[in-house]
Scaffold this motif. Structure first.
Motif, PDB file in Angstrom:
ATOM      1  N   LEU A  29     -20.281 -28.765  48.365  1.00  0.00           N
ATOM      2  CA  LEU A  29     -20.939 -27.897  49.346  1.00  0.00           C
ATOM      3  C   LEU A  29     -21.277 -28.628  50.640  1.00  0.00           C
ATOM      4  CD1 LEU A  29     -23.367 -25.950  46.994  1.00  0.00           C
ATOM      5  CD2 LEU A  29     -21.320 -25.051  48.121  1.00  0.00           C
ATOM      6  N   ILE A  30     -21.749 -29.848  50.514  1.00  0.00           N
ATOM      7  CA  ILE A  30     -22.182 -30.579  51.706  1.00  0.00           C
ATOM      8  C   ILE A  30     -20.995 -31.153  52.477  1.00  0.00           C
ATOM      9  CG2 ILE A  30     -23.498 -32.587  52.523  1.00  0.00           C
ATOM     10  CD1 ILE A  30     -25.549 -31.877  50.270  1.00  0.00           C
ATOM     11  N   THR A  31     -20.033 -31.742  51.791  1.00  0.00           N
ATOM     12  CA  THR A  31     -18.905 -32.340  52.513  1.00  0.00           C
ATOM     13  C   THR A  31     -18.003 -31.287  53.137  1.00  0.00           C
ATOM     14  OG1 THR A  31     -17.555 -32.546  50.509  1.00  0.00           O
ATOM     15  CG2 THR A  31     -18.895 -34.469  51.160  1.00  0.00           C
ATOM     16  N   CYS A  32     -17.902 -30.132  52.523  1.00  0.00           N
ATOM     17  CA  CYS A  32     -17.106 -29.036  53.107  1.00  0.00           C
ATOM     18  C   CYS A  32     -17.924 -28.219  54.103  1.00  0.00           C
ATOM     19  CB  CYS A  32     -16.555 -28.130  52.011  1.00  0.00           C
ATOM     20  SG  CYS A  32     -15.343 -28.957  50.979  1.00  0.00           S
ATOM     21  N   GLU A  33     -19.197 -28.541  54.205  1.00  0.00           N
ATOM     22  CA  GLU A  33     -20.129 -27.846  55.103  1.00  0.00           C
ATOM     23  C   GLU A  33     -20.155 -26.346  54.818  1.00  0.00           C
ATOM     24  OE1 GLU A  33     -20.459 -29.406  59.109  1.00  0.00           O
ATOM     25  OE2 GLU A  33     -19.222 -31.129  58.544  1.00  0.00           O
ATOM     26  N   ASN A  34     -20.194 -26.028  53.515  1.00  0.00           N
ATOM     27  CA  ASN A  34     -20.277 -24.642  53.043  1.00  0.00           C
ATOM     28  C   ASN A  34     -21.701 -24.274  52.655  1.00  0.00           C
ATOM     29  OD1 ASN A  34     -17.554 -24.096  53.311  1.00  0.00           O
ATOM     30  ND2 ASN A  34     -17.059 -24.770  51.240  1.00  0.00           N
ATOM     31  N   ILE A  35     -22.660 -24.840  53.354  1.00  0.00           N
ATOM     32  CA  ILE A  35     -24.063 -24.626  53.045  1.00  0.00           C
ATOM     33  C   ILE A  35     -24.828 -24.751  54.366  1.00  0.00           C
ATOM     34  CG2 ILE A  35     -24.406 -27.070  52.502  1.00  0.00           C
ATOM     35  CD1 ILE A  35     -26.314 -26.260  50.295  1.00  0.00           C
ATOM     36  N   LYS A  36     -25.903 -24.018  54.497  1.00  0.00           N
ATOM     37  CA  LYS A  36     -26.690 -24.103  55.730  1.00  0.00           C
ATOM     38  C   LYS A  36     -27.201 -25.526  55.921  1.00  0.00           C
ATOM     39  CE  LYS A  36     -28.111 -19.338  55.997  1.00  0.00           C
ATOM     40  NZ  LYS A  36     -29.184 -18.387  56.188  1.00  0.00           N
ATOM     41  N   ALA A  37     -27.240 -25.946  57.170  1.00  0.00           N
ATOM     42  CA  ALA A  37     -27.638 -27.319  57.494  1.00  0.00           C
ATOM     43  C   ALA A  37     -29.033 -27.650  56.973  1.00  0.00           C
ATOM     44  CB  ALA A  37     -27.567 -27.550  59.002  1.00  0.00           C
ATOM     45  N   GLU A  38     -29.967 -26.718  57.084  1.00  0.00           N
ATOM     46  CA  GLU A  38     -31.336 -26.985  56.632  1.00  0.00           C
ATOM     47  C   GLU A  38     -31.395 -27.195  55.122  1.00  0.00           C
ATOM     48  OE1 GLU A  38     -30.441 -24.375  58.613  1.00  0.00           O
ATOM     49  OE2 GLU A  38     -31.186 -25.252  60.475  1.00  0.00           O
ATOM     50  N   MET A  39     -30.593 -26.440  54.388  1.00  0.00           N
ATOM     51  CA  MET A  39     -30.571 -26.597  52.937  1.00  0.00           C
ATOM     52  C   MET A  39     -29.885 -27.912  52.558  1.00  0.00           C
ATOM     53  SD  MET A  39     -29.250 -24.002  49.976  1.00  0.00           S
ATOM     54  CE  MET A  39     -30.609 -22.883  50.211  1.00  0.00           C
ATOM     55  N   ALA A  40     -28.771 -28.212  53.224  1.00  0.00           N
ATOM     56  CA  ALA A  40     -28.087 -29.481  52.967  1.00  0.00           C
ATOM     57  C   ALA A  40     -29.022 -30.644  53.258  1.00  0.00           C
ATOM     58  CB  ALA A  40     -26.821 -29.579  53.817  1.00  0.00           C
ATOM     59  N   ALA A  41     -29.776 -30.544  54.339  1.00  0.00           N
ATOM     60  CA  ALA A  41     -30.705 -31.612  54.713  1.00  0.00           C
ATOM     61  C   ALA A  41     -31.767 -31.815  53.638  1.00  0.00           C
ATOM     62  CB  ALA A  41     -31.343 -31.289  56.064  1.00  0.00           C
ATOM     63  N   GLU A  42     -32.311 -30.739  53.129  1.00  0.00           N
ATOM     64  CA  GLU A  42     -33.323 -30.876  52.076  1.00  0.00           C
ATOM     65  C   GLU A  42     -32.723 -31.518  50.827  1.00  0.00           C
ATOM     66  OE1 GLU A  42     -36.646 -28.400  49.501  1.00  0.00           O
ATOM     67  OE2 GLU A  42     -35.683 -27.405  51.206  1.00  0.00           O
ATOM     68  N   ILE A  43     -31.511 -31.138  50.491  1.00  0.00           N
ATOM     69  CA  ILE A  43     -30.833 -31.719  49.324  1.00  0.00           C
ATOM     70  C   ILE A  43     -30.622 -33.217  49.529  1.00  0.00           C
ATOM     71  CG2 ILE A  43     -28.644 -31.767  48.051  1.00  0.00           C
ATOM     72  CD1 ILE A  43     -28.541 -28.667  48.600  1.00  0.00           C
ATOM     73  N   LEU A  44     -30.167 -33.610  50.709  1.00  0.00           N
ATOM     74  CA  LEU A  44     -29.909 -35.026  50.982  1.00  0.00           C
ATOM     75  C   LEU A  44     -31.195 -35.847  50.940  1.00  0.00           C
ATOM     76  CD1 LEU A  44     -27.280 -34.568  53.806  1.00  0.00           C
ATOM     77  CD2 LEU A  44     -26.854 -35.479  51.506  1.00  0.00           C
ATOM     78  N   ARG A  45     -32.250 -35.309  51.509  1.00  0.00           N
ATOM     79  CA  ARG A  45     -33.533 -36.030  51.448  1.00  0.00           C
ATOM     80  C   ARG A  45     -33.980 -36.179  49.996  1.00  0.00           C
ATOM     81  NH1 ARG A  45     -34.469 -32.622  55.965  1.00  0.00           N
ATOM     82  NH2 ARG A  45     -35.628 -31.190  54.624  1.00  0.00           N
TER      83      ARG A  45
END
Length: 121
Positions: A29-45
């Motif tokens: 989801l994150i590498t393909c950027e198939n997720i909202k940036a804010e959600m990806a950011a929370e996941i990465l943190r």
């Protein structure tokens, strides 16, 4: 300390129940950027803060890879995650990202984390 969000709690539960399959999905989801940036950011943190040694390599890889995402929000969260991991392995990835980063504030943040990691060597 800030209380855990619902997403963080769900990630922790899913990781405990499904293991590496959850991480593989997050990577996709994150590498393909198939997720909202804010959600990806929370996941990465969250990936940077969570303590799951069995998926350490995957977490590190995704945090390093997130430095190439198109969203500055996602790249910043990747930097925060790497700062939390405190692993000098990320140094070359940060150096490459710094050279390419157009956002001055984010580049300065990357440089601070790079300095933090270089002190660990």
């Amino acid at each position: 300390m800030k209380p855990a969000s619902e997403l963080s709690n769900n990630l922790a539960y899913s990781l405990q129940k499904y293991g590496i399959d959850v991480v593989d999905l997050l990577i996709f989801l994150i590498t393909c950027e198939n997720i909202k940036a804010e959600m990806a950011a929370e996941i990465l943190r969250w990936l940077g803060r969570t303590d799951h040694p069995e998926i350490y390599r995957e977490r590190l890889w995704l945090l390093e890879r997130s430095l190439k995402c198109s969203s500055a929000t996602v790249r910043d969260a990747g930097v925060l995650g790497l700062a939390s991991l405190d692993d000098p392995h990320a140094i070359p990835y940060l150096k490459r990202a710094i050279k390419k980063e157009k956002n001055l504030e984010l580049r300065q943040h990357m440089e601070r984390v790079l300095a933090q990691l270089e002190r660990l060597r």
